[in-house]
Structure formats: C-alpha cells, structure tokens
Design an enzyme around this catalytic site. Structure first.
Site, mmCIF file in Angstrom:
data_model
loop_
_atom_site.group_PDB
_atom_site.id
_atom_site.type_symbol
_atom_site.label_atom_id
_atom_site.label_comp_id
_atom_site.label_asym_id
_atom_site.label_seq_id
_atom_site.Cartn_x
_atom_site.Cartn_y
_atom_site.Cartn_z
ATOM 1 N N ASP A 80 0.489 -8.072 -4.289
ATOM 2 C CA ASP A 80 0.820 -7.565 -3.248
ATOM 3 C C ASP A 80 -0.915 -8.031 -2.150
ATOM 4 O OD1 ASP A 80 2.057 -5.726 -1.236
ATOM 5 O OD2 ASP A 80 0.825 -5.113 -1.043
ATOM 6 N N HIS B 43 7.514 -3.297 0.152
ATOM 7 C CA HIS B 43 6.356 -4.013 0.365
ATOM 8 C C HIS B 43 7.407 -4.128 -1.037
ATOM 9 C CE1 HIS B 43 2.562 -5.217 2.481
ATOM 10 N NE2 HIS B 43 3.457 -4.105 3.647
#
Ligand code: UDP
Length: 485
Positions: free
Chosen positions: A123, A20
C-alpha cells in the site's frame, strides 16, 4: 503450471483501513488465481475480516495464505483488537494506530528477508517498502486504492498550485494540463495541501516512493478513465497496470460478496425487501467504512430522503449513539411501516446490494471503491464527498464520465473532525428527485452508467483490457525473476 522454482512468489501488504485493505487483498487473490504464490501480511483482528475467503481460495488449489504478525496493542496503549482505522473512536486512537503501523516496519522487513519474495505489492502508506525491495533487488509495486484521475489532479495541484492565484476559498480555478476542463475551489482541497503540516510530509514521502517504485497496480479499468491512465503514465512518468474493477473479478460467488470486509453476517432482511421492489426503484445511501455524521447532518439526511418520496436503503454508522439511536429507531420503524425504506446498521453487504436489480442509483461519499462498485453495477450516483481525495473523485464522476450529480458539498474536512457545513434536506431531496426521476438529463446519465457497467464487465473477461494487463504484469514480473537468476 509453473514448477516450484519458476513460480512467482509475491507478498501483499495491505494498509489497515477497509477501503485499502479490501481491494489489495482481492488483488492478491487475483494474482493467486493466476498461478502466483501469494502471502498476505496482516494482523490478527484484520485477518478475521478476510481469512475465510483466503481459506476457500487455498482449498480450491490456489497458493495463497496469510502471515499474521502480532499487533503491538500494549506498546501503543490501544485496547486489544483495535487494529483498523474503522474501529477507532477518537483522533488520539488514530495517532496510536499510526504509531503501531510504524512499529510493524521492523518485523515486516524481517519477514521480507526471510521469505525472499520475487516482488512485493504494498500500500502507498508504506513508503519505506521501496527501500526494502531495493535491498532485496526485487520490484515494489505500489497500490493507491484510488483513481488515476485523483492522482493526476493531486499532482497538477502540487505542480502548478492554481489555488494560490485565486482571492477566496470559494473562487473557482482551473486545473491546468489535465485532459478535461476541471474546475475546483480551494475549500475542496485537502487542508494539508493548502497549508503544510505533518501529513503533507507523509504524502511527499509517499509520492517520492511512488516515483522510485517499479510501478503501480491500479484498481481501475482502461475504458473508465483512459485519458488519465495515459496522463499518469506519460506525463507523470509512472508505469501502471489497470486490473480493475477488482471487486468484480475477485468475488465471483455470493459468499465472497457477503463476507467481504466483514466478520460474518447472516442478516438478509434487505434481500427480501429488495426482492419485493420494482427494478431501479431503490436508492442505496452509504458513506463508506469510516464516516460518522453529526446529529444535525443525520437529521437533514433523514428528512431529505423521506421528502423525496423515493425508496431507499440507508447504511448508518453512529457517532453519538446516545443522542441518535432513539430518534433513528423511530424513523426506521416509520419508514419500514410505510414500506419506503430500510436502515442497515454499521455494515452492509454493499456489492450484493448494488448488483440487485431493484437498486436504481446510489448516494456516495466518493470513496474510490464505492464509485467503482457503483460503476460496475451500471448505476448513476449522487456525489457527497467528505475527506481524503474524494472531492477529486467527485469531479471524475460529474465532469468526466458524467454519471452523477453533486449534492453540493463545498468544504473538505478531516476524517475525524466535525463538518462545519451541513447539507440541507432541500438539497438532498432535490438531488434524489433528479436522479431517481424520469427527466431527460437523468436518463442520459443512467444510459452512460449502464454502458460503463458493461465495459467494466468486459474489461475483466478473457481478452478484456484488465485481464490482458494482469497477464502482462505477471509475465513481466516472471521475466524479471528469470533475469535475476
Ligand atoms: N463497504 C461495505 N459495506 C459497508 C461500507 C463499506 O461493503 O457498509 C465496502 C465498500 O463496498 C467498499 C469499501 O468498503 O469496498 C469502502 O471503500 P471506499 O473507498 O468506498 O470508502 P472508504 O470506506 O475508504 O471511505
């Protein structure tokens, strides 16, 4: 060039896991390359993984910097420097890391208030940031780090629960309402989807926060999964901008590529080795930044690769060092002597390896970045999903874009738990022989993969779909800033 008052100010908040963090940092770098003033919030050990690239960007005139927050190591009883999920060695450490992430909420919110950005790109694992953005009256864009396909498939399972109408975990069911006929089994679904647990609640929070966000920035490109891009936008009702493949776009020079996600490496034995090989003759075998196999699985994999008689580079991360290092060093010596293969320990410069002309295919655990990087390099793949949303991604590769063959994994597992299932050497050998061989079906896969690779490159060029989307997104964010005055 915008005046300082007109310039868009964006904060990027990556999650503490390479799959990520790498693409979201690269997205921040892309924004900065296009005139946005970017701050990336991170912690000391994580900053080491990408600070050099940020410094290079800044010294070439882009307005980009990191803001480093102290990591609450002592408070959560984690050794100093353990700040990323790929650094942990036990489930207990994983809980502590999640706890540390929750402790970071306060200082991060404070930072948002002090810095007064025009938008935040955060995120999915920070669902509370949608409320922070609302308080400041600015848009929050969510970053998932996965495919449209997997988001659509997961949403379909949540809505229709098709797995509840089959008798056993191994019976197949159809995912209703998706653009293609996709079949799965219950055993391939995440366990938290089958039986509610704490993680189910977190995922519900994430979905709710996604719905309330301004939209999603996606590391994908229109030509790759257009039907699912459309489904996400129109059926799931979320605004989205496809700006990928981000790795291709943000990392234009070899230094960027070699350092990406890694502290430093000057090791280039692999390069000399690949330079001595024929085009498309080597298989790249990697299971991402987190996975560590059991001894029995490593043994099967080693035998399967050797028996295939094809050449390979295998990236190995060890769980049981004492048990496995010895025999794997012997294996390494043997395959090196026969010039058949190479082991890279712990971390490989994946982008550089995949784009080398000697690479002809990859074995992937179906992490989204690896799939996208394989697609970008125009490579066909063997799919070997393990956890997270990887079984959905496998279906995209094998059943929708049709550039891969499944090794045949049947059972989803948690990242840090031992697999009940071992993929046998014969299955591995069969898949490798198929993919690296010269059969008609494999040739068709290779052609499709090559075409997608070309489409990926076009998407990020001037006038390409991802280029236009990024320009459109920045323009929209600027006009929101103007409206706010
Ligand atoms: N990666 C790398 N070298 C490695 C392992 C991983 O460069 O040895 C990079 C890879 O290129 C990708 C990311 O780390 O960008 C891994 O993300 P992915 O979604 O493929 O899998 P995850 O690690 O999240 O399971």
């Amino acid at each position: 060039m915008d005046s300082q008052a007109d310039q868009l100010k964006a904060i990027f908040l990556p999650f503490l896991v390479p799959g990520h963090m790498i693409p979201l940092v690269d997205t921040g770098r892309l924004f900065a390359m296009h005139g946005v003033n970017v701050t990336i919030i991170t912690t000391p050990a994580n900053a080491l993984l990408f600070q050099k690239a940020i410094d290079r960007d800044a010294s070439s005139g882009h307005q980009i910097k990191t803001h480093i927050l102290e990591f609450p190591s002592a408070q959560v009883s984690l050794p100093k420097g353990i700040e990323n999920f790929n650094m942990i060695t036990s489930p207990d450490m994983s809980h502590k890391l999640y706890y540390a992430v929750s402790l970071l909420q306060k200082p991060i919110e404070q930072l948002f208030q002090d810095m007064r950005p025009d938008c935040i790109v955060t995120d999915m694992f920070y669902p509370w940031t949608v409320d922070s953005a609302n308080k400041l009256g600015i848009p929050r864009l969510v970053f998932h780090g996965t495919s449209y396909f997997s988001l659509c498939a997961a949403s379909c399972i949540k809505q229709y629960a098709p797995h509840q109408s089959v008798k056993s975990n191994t019976d197949t069911f159809l995912l209703p309402g998706l653009p293609n006929k996709i079949e799965m089994t219950t055993s391939q679904l995440p366990r938290w989807v089958r039986t509610p647990e704490a993680y189910t609640q977190l995922m519900d929070k994430i979905k709710e926060s996604e719905q309330r966000s301004y939209g999603a920035v996606m590391n994908s490109f229109h030509e790759l999964e257009s039907a699912y891009e459309e489904h996400y936008k129109s059926v799931m009702g979320i605004k989205a901008w496809s700006v990928g493949p981000i790795s291709l776009w943000a990392n234009s020079d070899a230094t960027d590529k070699v350092e990406r996600g890694n502290k430093a490496t000057t090791e280039n034995e692999w390069l000399n080795w690949l330079n001595s090989k024929e085009c498309n003759s080597v298989l790249y075998v990697s299971f991402g930044s987190l996975n560590k196999f059991s001894t029995s699985q490593l043994i099967e994999l080693a035998h399967g690769l050797e028996a295939s008689n094809h050449q390979f580079i295998w990236v190995v991360r060890l769980k049981n060092k004492d048990e496995d290092e010895g025999w794997l060093r012997d294996f390494e010596k043997r395959i090196k002597e026969s010039n058949r293969g190479l082991i890279i320990w712990d971390w490989a410069p994946q982008l550089l390896i995949l784009e080398h002309p000697a690479i002809g295919g990859l074995v992937t655990h179906c992490g989204w970045n690896s799939i996208l990087e394989g697609v970008t390099a125009g490579l066909p793949m063997i799919t070997w999903p393990l956890y997270a949303e990887q079984f959905y991604n496998e279906k995209l590769v094998t059943d929708v874009i049709k550039i891969g063959v499944a090794v045949g994994v049947k059972e989803w597992r948690k990242m840090d738990e031992e697999a009940k299932e071992t993929v046998k050497r014969e299955e591995i050998e069969k898949a490798v022989t198929f993919l690296m061989g010269s059969g008609v079906e494999a040739a068709e896969m290779k052609n499709r993969a090559r075409e997608l690779g070309n489409a990926a490159r076009s998407a990020v060029q001037s006038g390409g779909s991802s280029q236009s989307n990024l320009m459109g997104l920045i323009k929209e964010l600027k006009s929101l800033k103007c409206e706010r005055g």
